[in-house]
Design a protein around this motif. Sequence first.
Motif, short mmCIF file in Angstrom:
data_model
loop_
_atom_site.label_atom_id
_atom_site.label_comp_id
_atom_site.label_asym_id
_atom_site.label_seq_id
_atom_site.Cartn_x
_atom_site.Cartn_y
_atom_site.Cartn_z
N THR A 129 0.91 -1.36 0.07
CA THR A 129 0.01 0.18 -0.22
C THR A 129 1.08 1.24 0.01
O THR A 129 0.46 2.36 0.26
CB THR A 129 -0.80 -0.05 1.27
N SER A 130 2.12 1.07 -0.20
CA SER A 130 3.14 2.31 -0.21
C SER A 130 2.59 3.23 -1.28
O SER A 130 2.46 2.74 -2.58
CB SER A 130 4.39 1.70 -0.30
N GLU A 131 2.56 4.52 -1.16
CA GLU A 131 2.51 5.54 -2.17
C GLU A 131 4.28 5.73 -2.54
O GLU A 131 5.02 6.23 -1.80
CB GLU A 131 1.96 6.80 -1.60
N VAL A 132 4.11 5.54 -4.05
CA VAL A 132 5.71 5.78 -4.44
C VAL A 132 5.61 6.99 -5.19
O VAL A 132 6.70 7.81 -5.11
CB VAL A 132 5.83 4.52 -5.58
N ILE A 202 11.88 -0.91 -7.69
CA ILE A 202 12.03 -2.26 -8.63
C ILE A 202 12.95 -2.89 -8.26
O ILE A 202 12.73 -4.33 -8.08
CB ILE A 202 12.05 -1.68 -10.08
N GLU A 203 14.13 -2.76 -7.96
CA GLU A 203 15.25 -3.46 -7.64
C GLU A 203 15.02 -4.19 -6.07
O GLU A 203 15.37 -5.60 -5.82
CB GLU A 203 16.51 -2.84 -7.47
N VAL A 204 14.13 -3.54 -5.21
CA VAL A 204 13.65 -4.19 -3.96
C VAL A 204 12.91 -5.61 -4.43
O VAL A 204 13.02 -6.27 -3.67
CB VAL A 204 12.91 -3.05 -3.29
N VAL A 205 11.72 -5.18 -5.01
CA VAL A 205 10.95 -6.33 -5.09
C VAL A 205 11.73 -7.46 -6.09
O VAL A 205 11.37 -8.56 -5.88
CB VAL A 205 9.74 -5.90 -5.82
N GLN A 224 1.82 -2.70 -6.66
CA GLN A 224 1.68 -1.57 -6.12
C GLN A 224 2.84 -0.61 -6.98
O GLN A 224 2.36 0.39 -7.28
CB GLN A 224 2.21 -1.48 -4.73
N VAL A 225 4.00 -1.16 -7.13
CA VAL A 225 4.92 -0.61 -7.86
C VAL A 225 4.64 -0.35 -9.34
O VAL A 225 4.65 0.68 -9.91
CB VAL A 225 6.33 -1.22 -7.88
#
Length: 362
Positions: A129-132, A202-205, A224-225
Amino acid sequence: MPLITSIRRAVRRSYRRAVDLSHPARSPLGSSVVNCVVYREGARQYGDGDVEDALRRVRKAGDGFVWIGLHEPEQEEFTDLAELFGLHRLAIEDAVHEHPRPKVARYDDMLFAVFKTVCYVAHAELTATSEVVDTGELIAFVGADFVITIRHGGHGSLGPLREALEADPEQLAKGPAAVLHALADHVVDEYLAVTDAVQGDIEVVENAVFSEDSGRGDAGRIYQVKRELLELKRAVAPLDRPLHQLATQPMPVIGPEIRAYFRDVADHLTRATEQLTAYDALLDSILQAHLAQVTVAQNEDMRKITAWAAIVAIPTMVCGVYGMNFDHMPELHWTYGYPLVLSVIAAACFVIHRGFRRNGWL
């Protein structure tokens, strides 16, 4: 005019204290007017900040221009300003309402430009649910002797941009067209900065999906991303055509020299668009890889369940036969019959378990 009157009263109060007009949170010139400055030959002209007087001085001198910055004005407020500068009647509605897409329109000898602004929202941990990405809007009315900028949203302050332009008088001396170029360049630079920041998420996921302890909850973060990336693409991609118009087509206020600057901005926009397209394709690949991992994990779970069911079936079958209470059963009245049956069951279960382990089912 209520807005002009409020501006004059605010300016008289500003004489008694120093005020930073470029700060987005302070608006001493009115409820929506952030700044009003006259520029002549690339230099800032210090005066009382009265909008009507600034425009009159510019047009009387025949050179220079006035730059007015506003933040989320109401329609009643902007009506006064539109009448003062002779803006087209459609400009009033365009200025106070957000637009779905960036655009450049021509009203007589004036240009109307809409840019979508973006801001990266920092977060300690990326969740489902993070707003990016946060988006806003920047509107510019550009005439021969004026620039009116209107911001919608809580980010995208133009104070640093104004200071950078004032530090380059040679460029600012090119007039309102130079300000429009600086606005477009500033917006596109923010696109590139936000695009680079999104790459970190993107690298995190990606690392989470391909790590040994990856969980099935990663799908929510990937979606979410991807959703935030789509919002960013909606702001970036539609700007290509307006920039192409400014860079190649004859426009009021925009001279041939400034059109070359817009071509450079268009090149930067192309870079941002290509990066977003590549990120979108990469997220699709990451999502497909994650779904494949989930499928493989489910197959492994089903194999384990099937293997244990096969092992349990042996004692179930034997005990089911002996549970029929027949009198003539093998070794029924033998003293060691019961231990013998248990031993056979245990041996059969061990053999099957070992076979499943050897084949990788357990």
